[in-house]
Design an enzyme around this catalytic site. Structure first.
Site, short mmCIF file in Angstrom:
data_model
loop_
_atom_site.label_atom_id
_atom_site.label_comp_id
_atom_site.label_asym_id
_atom_site.label_seq_id
_atom_site.Cartn_x
_atom_site.Cartn_y
_atom_site.Cartn_z
N GLU A 1 33.71 46.42 34.69
CA GLU A 1 33.27 45.27 34.46
C GLU A 1 32.93 44.63 35.87
O GLU A 1 32.39 45.41 36.02
CB GLU A 1 35.27 44.32 34.26
CG GLU A 1 35.74 44.59 33.24
CD GLU A 1 37.27 44.17 33.57
OE1 GLU A 1 38.24 44.26 32.33
OE2 GLU A 1 37.81 43.58 34.09
N HIS B 1 44.66 43.83 44.80
CA HIS B 1 44.97 43.26 43.37
C HIS B 1 46.93 43.19 42.82
O HIS B 1 46.92 42.82 41.93
CB HIS B 1 44.73 44.17 42.74
CG HIS B 1 43.57 44.91 42.67
ND1 HIS B 1 42.11 43.87 42.43
CD2 HIS B 1 42.42 45.62 43.40
CE1 HIS B 1 41.22 44.33 42.80
NE2 HIS B 1 40.78 45.76 43.74
N ARG C 1 55.50 43.01 28.59
CA ARG C 1 56.94 42.97 28.88
C ARG C 1 56.88 42.02 29.75
O ARG C 1 56.14 41.02 29.70
CB ARG C 1 56.64 44.65 30.08
CG ARG C 1 55.75 44.33 31.49
CD ARG C 1 55.57 45.57 32.16
NE ARG C 1 55.04 45.57 33.37
CZ ARG C 1 54.18 44.45 33.83
NH1 ARG C 1 55.07 43.44 34.11
NH2 ARG C 1 53.62 44.34 35.20
#
Length: 634
Positions: free
Chosen positions: A200, A235, A297
Site C-alpha cells: 500500500e 502499529h 470481532r
C-alpha cells in the site's frame, strides 16, 4: 437469551465479558492454561476448565480443546473475545457444527473480510474508497519490489491475514525493500500461517479512524459513530478516543455511511469495526479517507464507544447471538461527550517498550471522586503474576467527560496516581503524551510517538532529589546526636573535606551520590523499605544502598549480550568469528508475541555465540560475546 457462556479467551476481555454476562444472569465458564491457573478471569467466572500448557498454541489457540471444554461444562454458547481464535472462520464453523451458539459473525463474513487483499477488492466493488496499492497473486520478490517502486516510497508491506500490527513493515527506500519483505513474510507465517502480503501507499500524515458497526440476523445494520486510534507504537494502539477530534458532521456522515455499506456487502451480523486511514495533512475530509480493513470481532477500544453512546456492546453481542434484533435503531443513537482510553501495558518505554514480567507486588488504582470517575477494564489484580506467554496488555483505563480537554486531564491524573510495582508499565509514557500541547490541540497522526520520542520515552525525573529522599526515608542520614557525619565513615565514603557521600543505586542501574550533610527538602510519594520505591508523574524508581555486583542483563561494557527476558531465538544473523559493526543485528528474540533485535554494542568480533535458531532461552542467559576490534581501535 442464552443461559450459559464459555469465554474462549483470557485477561481483561474475559473479565469484561463475564461482567456483562453476570448482569444478564448468564452462567460463565472460563478456560485457562497452566500459566493462568490462578488468573483473574478464572477467579471471576462461575466455572473454569483447564485446556493445556502455557503456550497459546497449545491451549487458547486449540479450537478442539475449547469446544470440548464447552461440552464438558454444559455451555450453550462460546464468545471468542478478541485475538486468539476470534477471527478464525474454521473455528467459528466448528463451534456452530458442534451445536453451540457462536457469539460473532457468520464464518462467511469472517472469510470475506479476513484477507486484506480480497476485502479491499470487495470494498472497491461496492464503492467504498480504498488506498492505492498492489493486491496481486504474483508474490515473487521481484514483482513485489517492482510494484513498490511503481507506487513510490514510502510504502507499507502488510500480511493479508495480519492484525495487531504483526506482519507489517514500512519501507522508506527501495534498497531496504527486500529485507523488510522477508522479515514481514516470516512474521506473518509464524503468526498467521500465511505469508502472502499486499503493498500500500504509505500516507505521510495518517490518522487511524474506525467506525463501530453492528448487525443482527433480521437484516438491520447500524453504526455507533467513529473512534480515533492514531496514537500507536509498532502499529499497536496506545491511546484511543471517541469521537474523533476535528471530525465535522459532514465527514462523519460520509465515513459512517461507507462503514455501513461495507458491513452490508457481507451481510454482517454482530460487532465489527471498519478501519479507515485518513490523510490528515489538511484536516479530516471525506475524500481523503480510505478503507483499510475490517475487524470481524469486538475491538479492544470498544469502551470509548460505550461511554459516548451509553450502550453495552457485549450485551448487544449476546442479544444478537440469541436471535434478538438490535437494541437500538440508528435514529436512537447519539454522541454524548468525549471518552478517551489508555491501554495499560507491562513494558518499559525507555527500553524500546521491552515487555516486563513478574509479580504485581503493588497494584493500586485511584478511587473515584467528584469530577473523576474512571472506568477500569483490568485482567490482573494485586499479587497476580505477569508471565512471558501472552500479550503484555494488563488492561485499560477509560474516562468520559463533557469536553475532550476534561477527559484528557482526568486520564492523565489517573495514570499519574496509579501505583504498580515492580512490573514496569507505560503509565508515565501515557501521561506525558496526554500532557503534550500537540496532543491537546489534536495535532496527531500515527507518527506522533516516533516524532516526539525524546520527550515521551524517557522520564525526566529529579533523580538527585529522589535519591536524597530515599536515603532519608531509609534512615541513612546520621542522627543529630551522632556528631558531625564527616567524622564517621561507616556507610559512606569521603569525598573532600567536610563532605560525606552515600551511594545509592536505582532499579535502572544508575548510581547516585547523596550528600549526607544536607537533608532533602523535597518529598515524593513512596512506599516500601529496602528497596525504597518512589513515584513521580507516573514513573517509578527503586533505590537501595549501592553494592557493586557487575553487569545485570543487557549489553555489558565487556561486550556480553544477555537475554533481556525469557523467549525463543527465531533468527541468528552471525557466526562465531564474524566481524560486526556497532548497531549490527546479531540475533532476533521472540517474546510476548513480539520480535526483539539484539545488536552489537560496538565494532568488534563475535568471540562467543551461545544461541541457536529455535532455542528457548531464559532471562540473563549469555547469548553472544563481542570482543572489541583492536585493529580498528588502534
Amino acid at each position: 437469551m442464552i443461559k450459559s457462556l464459555l469465554i474462549a479467551n483470557r485477561g481483561e476481555i474475559a473479565c469484561r465479558i463475564i461482567r456483562t454476562a453476570r448482569k444478564l444472569g448468564i452462567r460463565t465458564i472460563a478456560v485457562y492454561s497452566d500459566a493462568d491457573a490462578n488468573a483473574l478471569h478464572v477467579r471471576t467466572a462461575d466455572e473454569a476448565v483447564h485446556i493445556g500448557p502455557s503456550p497459546a498454541r497449545e491451549s487458547y489457540l486449540v479450537g478442539d480443546k475449547i469446544i470440548a471444554a464447552a461440552k464438558q461444562s454444559g455451555a450453550e454458547a462460546i464468545h471468542p473475545g478478541y485475538g486468539f481464535l476470534s477471527e478464525n472462520a474454521e473455528f467459528a464453523r466448528a463451534v456452530k457444527e458442534a451445536g453451540l451458539v457462536w457469539v460473532g459473525p457468520e464464518p462467511e463474513s469472517i472469510i470475506a473480510m479476513g484477507l486484506k487483499d480480497a476485502a479491499k477488492q470487495l470494498m472497491a466493488d461496492v464503492g467504498v474508497p480504498v488506498t492505492p496499492g498492489y493486491l496481486g497473486e504474483d508474490q515473487s520478490g521481484a514483482r513485489l519490489q517492482a510494484e513498490a517502486d511503481a507506487i513510490g516510497y514510502p510504502v507499507l508491506i502488510k500480511a493479508v491475514a495480519g492484525g495487531g500490527g504483526k506482519g507489517m513493515r514500512k519501507v522508506d527506500r527501495a534498497e531496504d525493500f527486500a529485507d523488510a519483505l522477508l522479515s514481514c513474510q516470516r512474521e506473518a507465517a509464524a503468526s498467521f500461517g500465511n505469508d502472502v502480503v499486499l503493498i500500500e501507499k504509505y500516507i505521510l500524515s495518517p490518522r487511524h479512524i474506525e467506525v463501530q458497526v453492528f448487525g443482527d440476523s433480521h437484516g438491520n445494520i447500524v453504526h455507533l459513530f467513529e473512534r480515533d486510534c492514531s496514537l500507536q507504537r509498532r502499529h499497536q494502539k496506545v491511546i484511543e478516543e471517541a469521537p474523533a477530534p476535528g471530525m465535522s458532521e459532514e465527514t462523519r456522515a460520509a465515513v459512517c455511511e461507507a462503514a455501513v455499506n461495507a458491513a452490508k456487502a457481507v451481510n454482517y451480523v454482530g460487532a465489527g469495526t471498519i478501519e479507515f486511514i485518513a490523510d490528515a495533512s489538511e484536516g479530516l475530509k471525506a475524500d481523503r479517507i480510505w478503507f483499510m480493513e475490517m475487524n470481524t470481532r469486538l475491538q479492544v477500544e470498544h469502551p470509548v464507544t460505550e461511554e459516548i453512546t451509553g450502550q453495552d456492546l457485549v450485551e448487544w453481542q449476546l442479544r444478537v447471538a440469541s436471535g434478538e434484533p438490535l437494541p437500538k435503531r440508528q435514529d436512537e443513537l447519539a454522541i454524548n461527550g468525549h471518552a478517551i482510553e489508555a491501554r495499560l501495558y507491562a513494558e518499559d518505554p525507555s527500553k524500546g517498550f521491552l515487555p516486563s514480567i513478574g509479580k504485581l507486588d503493588m497494584f493500586k488504582l485511584p478511587r473515584a471522586r467528584p469530577g473523576l470517575d474512571p472506568r477500569y477494564d483490568m485482567g490482573v489484580n494485586w499479587g497476580d503474576e505477569v508471565t512471558p506467554f501472552y500479550d503484555p496488555m494488563l488492561g485499560k483505563i477509560i474516562v468520559h467527560a463533557e469536553e475532550r480537554w476534561e477527559a484528557i486531564d482526568a486520564l492523565a491524573e489517573v495514570c499519574e496516581r496509579t501505583m504498580i510495582w515492580p512490573v514496569a508499565t507505560n503509565l508515565g509514557f501515557v501521561a506525558r503524551a496526554l500532557k503534550m500541547k500537540e496532543f491537546r490541540k489534536a495535532e496527531i497522526d500515527t507518527g506522533f510517538i516516533d516524532r516526539h520520542a525524546d520527550d515521551l520515552l524517557t522520564a525526566k525525573l529529579p533523580l538527585a532529589d529522589m535519591a536524597a529522599h530515599a536515603a532519608d526515608e531509609l534512615k541513612l542520614f546520621p542522627k543529630k546526636k551522632a556528631g558531625r557525619p564527616w567524622r564517621d565513615s561507616r556507610g559512606f565514603r569521603m569525598n573532600g573535606a567536610r563532605r560525606a557521600e552515600l551511594h545509592l543505586i536505582d532499579d535502572q542501574g544508575d548510581v547516585h551520590a547523596v550528600d549526607l550533610t544536607k537533608k532533602p527538602k523535597r518529598k515524593f510519594k513512596d512506599w516500601g523499605k529496602n528497596p525504597l520505591v518512589m513515584k513521580y508523574g507516573g514513573d517509578y524508581r527503586a533505590f537501595r544502598v549501592y553494592q557493586p555486583r557487575g553487569v545485570i542483563g543487557g549489553a555489558g561494557s565487556d561486550g556480553t549480550i544477555l537475554s533481556p527476558m525469557p523467549g525463543k531465538i527465531i533468527a541468528v544473523a552471525v557466526a562465531a568469528g564474524d566481524k560486526v559493526a556497532k548497531g549490527q543485528k546479531l540475533l532476533t528474540l521472540e517474546a510476548m508475541k513480539m520480535e526483539h533485535s539484539l545488536v552489537a554494542p560496538f565494532d568488534g568480533v563475535v568471540a562467543e555465540l551461545n544461541a541457536q535458531e529455535g532455542e528457548q532461552v531464559q532471562v540473563d542467559a549469555l547469548l553472544v560475546k563481542v570482543d572489541a576490534d583492536k585493529e580498528q581501535a588502534a
